[in-house]
Design a protein around this motif. Structure first.
Motif, PDB file in Angstrom:
ATOM      1  N   GLY A   1     -18.966  14.489  10.189  1.00  0.00           N
ATOM      2  CA  GLY A   1     -17.295  15.453  10.743  1.00  0.00           C
ATOM      3  C   GLY A   1     -16.514  16.407  10.093  1.00  0.00           C
ATOM      4  O   GLY A   1     -16.107  17.113  10.497  1.00  0.00           O
ATOM      5  N   ASN A   2     -17.035  16.110   8.541  1.00  0.00           N
ATOM      6  CA  ASN A   2     -15.933  16.764   8.208  1.00  0.00           C
ATOM      7  C   ASN A   2     -16.788  17.305   6.664  1.00  0.00           C
ATOM      8  O   ASN A   2     -15.744  17.530   5.133  1.00  0.00           O
ATOM      9  CB  ASN A   2     -14.593  15.979   7.081  1.00  0.00           C
ATOM     10  N   TRP A   3     -18.212  17.781   7.238  1.00  0.00           N
ATOM     11  CA  TRP A   3     -18.914  18.296   6.192  1.00  0.00           C
ATOM     12  C   TRP A   3     -18.850  19.945   4.910  1.00  0.00           C
ATOM     13  O   TRP A   3     -18.773  19.466   4.679  1.00  0.00           O
ATOM     14  CB  TRP A   3     -20.298  18.306   6.785  1.00  0.00           C
ATOM     15  N   ARG A   4     -17.702  20.415   5.759  1.00  0.00           N
ATOM     16  CA  ARG A   4     -17.509  21.644   5.228  1.00  0.00           C
ATOM     17  C   ARG A   4     -17.058  21.004   3.957  1.00  0.00           C
ATOM     18  O   ARG A   4     -16.780  22.036   2.883  1.00  0.00           O
ATOM     19  CB  ARG A   4     -16.564  22.767   5.762  1.00  0.00           C
ATOM     20  N   GLY A   5     -15.637  19.986   3.707  1.00  0.00           N
ATOM     21  CA  GLY A   5     -14.568  19.455   3.062  1.00  0.00           C
ATOM     22  C   GLY A   5     -15.512  18.623   1.918  1.00  0.00           C
ATOM     23  O   GLY A   5     -15.335  18.260   0.837  1.00  0.00           O
ATOM     24  N   LEU A   6     -17.233  18.625   1.878  1.00  0.00           N
ATOM     25  CA  LEU A   6     -18.221  17.284   1.061  1.00  0.00           C
ATOM     26  C   LEU A   6     -18.036  18.372  -0.179  1.00  0.00           C
ATOM     27  O   LEU A   6     -18.389  19.477  -0.156  1.00  0.00           O
ATOM     28  CB  LEU A   6     -18.912  16.945   1.755  1.00  0.00           C
ATOM     29  N   PRO A   7     -18.554  17.663  -1.245  1.00  0.00           N
ATOM     30  CA  PRO A   7     -18.533  18.483  -2.324  1.00  0.00           C
ATOM     31  C   PRO A   7     -20.576  18.048  -2.013  1.00  0.00           C
ATOM     32  O   PRO A   7     -20.793  17.569  -0.523  1.00  0.00           O
ATOM     33  CB  PRO A   7     -18.753  17.472  -3.102  1.00  0.00           C
ATOM     34  N   VAL A   8     -21.327  19.078  -3.084  1.00  0.00           N
ATOM     35  CA  VAL A   8     -22.774  20.049  -2.985  1.00  0.00           C
ATOM     36  C   VAL A   8     -23.658  18.818  -2.332  1.00  0.00           C
ATOM     37  O   VAL A   8     -24.461  18.913  -1.626  1.00  0.00           O
ATOM     38  CB  VAL A   8     -22.715  20.652  -3.106  1.00  0.00           C
ATOM     39  N   GLU A   9     -23.128  17.634  -3.125  1.00  0.00           N
ATOM     40  CA  GLU A   9     -24.425  16.492  -3.084  1.00  0.00           C
ATOM     41  C   GLU A   9     -24.433  15.218  -1.791  1.00  0.00           C
ATOM     42  O   GLU A   9     -25.709  14.929  -1.316  1.00  0.00           O
ATOM     43  CB  GLU A   9     -24.000  15.388  -4.498  1.00  0.00           C
ATOM     44  N   GLN A  10     -23.083  15.495  -1.214  1.00  0.00           N
ATOM     45  CA  GLN A  10     -22.903  14.771  -0.391  1.00  0.00           C
ATOM     46  C   GLN A  10     -23.326  15.510   1.249  1.00  0.00           C
ATOM     47  O   GLN A  10     -24.304  15.333   2.056  1.00  0.00           O
ATOM     48  CB  GLN A  10     -21.343  14.446  -0.279  1.00  0.00           C
ATOM     49  N   ILE A  11     -23.405  16.944   1.020  1.00  0.00           N
ATOM     50  CA  ILE A  11     -23.753  18.123   1.798  1.00  0.00           C
ATOM     51  C   ILE A  11     -25.384  18.075   1.899  1.00  0.00           C
ATOM     52  O   ILE A  11     -25.679  17.986   2.910  1.00  0.00           O
ATOM     53  CB  ILE A  11     -23.596  19.225   1.787  1.00  0.00           C
ATOM     54  N   ARG A  12     -26.019  17.898   0.709  1.00  0.00           N
ATOM     55  CA  ARG A  12     -27.304  17.746   0.642  1.00  0.00           C
ATOM     56  C   ARG A  12     -27.907  16.336   1.117  1.00  0.00           C
ATOM     57  O   ARG A  12     -28.946  16.699   1.703  1.00  0.00           O
ATOM     58  CB  ARG A  12     -27.871  17.562  -0.973  1.00  0.00           C
ATOM     59  N   GLU A  13     -27.140  15.653   0.823  1.00  0.00           N
ATOM     60  CA  GLU A  13     -27.835  14.109   2.022  1.00  0.00           C
ATOM     61  C   GLU A  13     -27.860  13.708   2.830  1.00  0.00           C
ATOM     62  O   GLU A  13     -28.371  13.336   4.222  1.00  0.00           O
ATOM     63  CB  GLU A  13     -26.904  13.182   0.493  1.00  0.00           C
ATOM     64  N   LEU A  14     -26.437  14.750   3.448  1.00  0.00           N
ATOM     65  CA  LEU A  14     -26.165  14.721   5.136  1.00  0.00           C
ATOM     66  C   LEU A  14     -28.034  15.567   4.975  1.00  0.00           C
ATOM     67  O   LEU A  14     -28.423  15.046   6.460  1.00  0.00           O
ATOM     68  CB  LEU A  14     -25.231  15.400   5.116  1.00  0.00           C
ATOM     69  N   ARG A  15     -28.482  16.720   4.883  1.00  0.00           N
ATOM     70  CA  ARG A  15     -29.136  17.432   5.270  1.00  0.00           C
ATOM     71  C   ARG A  15     -30.546  16.709   4.941  1.00  0.00           C
ATOM     72  O   ARG A  15     -31.554  17.299   5.676  1.00  0.00           O
ATOM     73  CB  ARG A  15     -29.074  18.993   4.154  1.00  0.00           C
ATOM     74  N   ARG A  16     -30.563  16.150   4.153  1.00  0.00           N
ATOM     75  CA  ARG A  16     -32.209  15.106   3.595  1.00  0.00           C
ATOM     76  C   ARG A  16     -32.104  14.346   4.743  1.00  0.00           C
ATOM     77  O   ARG A  16     -33.074  14.354   6.106  1.00  0.00           O
ATOM     78  CB  ARG A  16     -31.825  14.465   2.438  1.00  0.00           C
ATOM     79  N   HIS A  17     -31.134  14.152   5.336  1.00  0.00           N
ATOM     80  CA  HIS A  17     -30.861  12.876   6.726  1.00  0.00           C
ATOM     81  C   HIS A  17     -31.258  13.705   8.393  1.00  0.00           C
ATOM     82  O   HIS A  17     -32.002  13.253   8.498  1.00  0.00           O
ATOM     83  CB  HIS A  17     -29.448  11.962   6.742  1.00  0.00           C
ATOM     84  N   LYS A  18     -30.875  14.823   7.779  1.00  0.00           N
ATOM     85  CA  LYS A  18     -31.266  14.990   9.385  1.00  0.00           C
ATOM     86  C   LYS A  18     -33.018  16.004   8.637  1.00  0.00           C
ATOM     87  O   LYS A  18     -33.805  15.503   9.843  1.00  0.00           O
ATOM     88  CB  LYS A  18     -30.395  16.837   9.206  1.00  0.00           C
ATOM     89  N   ASN A  19     -33.583  15.944   7.956  1.00  0.00           N
ATOM     90  CA  ASN A  19     -34.440  16.952   7.646  1.00  0.00           C
ATOM     91  C   ASN A  19     -35.676  15.629   7.621  1.00  0.00           C
ATOM     92  O   ASN A  19     -36.916  15.472   8.501  1.00  0.00           O
ATOM     93  CB  ASN A  19     -34.917  17.656   6.241  1.00  0.00           C
ATOM     94  N   LEU A  20     -34.638  14.515   7.514  1.00  0.00           N
ATOM     95  CA  LEU A  20     -35.734  12.969   7.601  1.00  0.00           C
ATOM     96  C   LEU A  20     -35.186  11.996   9.545  1.00  0.00           C
ATOM     97  O   LEU A  20     -36.713  11.342   8.964  1.00  0.00           O
ATOM     98  CB  LEU A  20     -35.256  11.664   6.332  1.00  0.00           C
ATOM     99  N   THR A  21     -34.857  12.984   9.654  1.00  0.00           N
ATOM    100  CA  THR A  21     -34.961  12.558  11.024  1.00  0.00           C
ATOM    101  C   THR A  21     -35.239  13.639  12.430  1.00  0.00           C
ATOM    102  O   THR A  21     -35.749  13.245  13.527  1.00  0.00           O
ATOM    103  CB  THR A  21     -33.514  11.565  11.739  1.00  0.00           C
ATOM    104  N   THR A  22     -36.145  14.502  11.786  1.00  0.00           N
ATOM    105  CA  THR A  22     -36.336  15.232  13.183  1.00  0.00           C
ATOM    106  C   THR A  22     -37.684  15.517  13.933  1.00  0.00           C
ATOM    107  O   THR A  22     -37.665  15.653  15.241  1.00  0.00           O
ATOM    108  CB  THR A  22     -37.535  16.123  12.360  1.00  0.00           C
ATOM    109  N   HIS A  23     -38.865  14.420  13.118  1.00  0.00           N
ATOM    110  CA  HIS A  23     -39.620  13.626  14.251  1.00  0.00           C
ATOM    111  C   HIS A  23     -38.939  12.495  15.163  1.00  0.00           C
ATOM    112  O   HIS A  23     -39.596  12.696  16.522  1.00  0.00           O
ATOM    113  CB  HIS A  23     -40.422  13.209  13.782  1.00  0.00           C
ATOM    114  N   LEU A  24     -38.534  12.214  15.541  1.00  0.00           N
ATOM    115  CA  LEU A  24     -36.971  11.161  15.977  1.00  0.00           C
ATOM    116  C   LEU A  24     -37.505  11.366  17.564  1.00  0.00           C
ATOM    117  O   LEU A  24     -37.570  10.310  18.426  1.00  0.00           O
ATOM    118  CB  LEU A  24     -35.769  10.431  16.014  1.00  0.00           C
TER     119      LEU A  24
END
Length: 181
Positions: A131-154
């Motif tokens: 909900g507030n990803w633009r204000g997050l530190p880079v590491e947390q944004i990276r973790e959100l992207r990781r979760h997005k990539n790992l769920t591409t096939h769902l």
């Protein structure tokens, strides 16, 4: 044939090698570049050798998974990229060659379980962060992207699963994924 000869011949000729030779090459390889080349060659056989029987194409898929799993590194982004490649190939095989409940790599339930195991955060936590990803530190944004990539096939996997708790969890991830950067 020696390992040195195989390394010298590896380049474009690798695409003409039989399954056994490529598998032996992967087992002996230590170089990420060689492993990646072998992974891609094996994966191309899976996707494009449409004249081959389903089981032969699955054998090529296993060789591709072997190369991918041998590459697992600890560089930034490596594990997530390699797990995503694993999931995407397994999903493609399930979609196009059919699932196999006797083999966890080709079992929709096995892929569902592996996907859930790879996700470090709960959908509710990810949704809150997103909900507030633009204000997050880079590491947390990276973790959100990781979760997005790992769920591409769902979106594709869900149609192969029975109605149960695992499917319900994946449905929550499909909804949460839409919020991710």
């Amino acid at each position: 044939m020696s390992g040195a000869v195989d390394r010298e011949e590896a380049g474009p000729a690798m695409s003409t090698w039989p399954i056994e030779r490529l598998q032996a090459f992967i087992t002996a390889a230590r170089d990420r570049g060689q492993l990646e080349a072998a992974r891609v060659v094996a994966q191309q056989h899976v996707y494009y050798d449409v004249d081959q029987p389903r089981e032969v194409r699955r054998q090529w898929a296993m060789v591709s998974l072997l190369a991918n799993r041998c590459m697992r590194g600890d560089g930034p982004g490596d594990p997530a990229r390699e797990v995503q490649q694993d999931f995407m190939l397994r999903m493609w095989v399930i979609d196009h060659l059919g699932g196999d409940d006797k083999d966890p790599d080709w079992s929709p339930e096995g892929l569902a379980a592996d996907t859930l195991d790879a996700l470090a955060l709960a959908p509710s936590d990810v949704g809150t962060l997103a909900g507030n990803w633009r204000g997050l530190p880079v590491e947390q944004i990276r973790e959100l992207r990781r979760h997005k990539n790992l769920t591409t096939h769902l979106d594709r996997l869900i149609s192969h699963l029975p109605s149960d708790r695992t499917r319900d969890q994946l449905l929550m991830w499909i909804e949460t994924r839409r919020l991710l950067p």
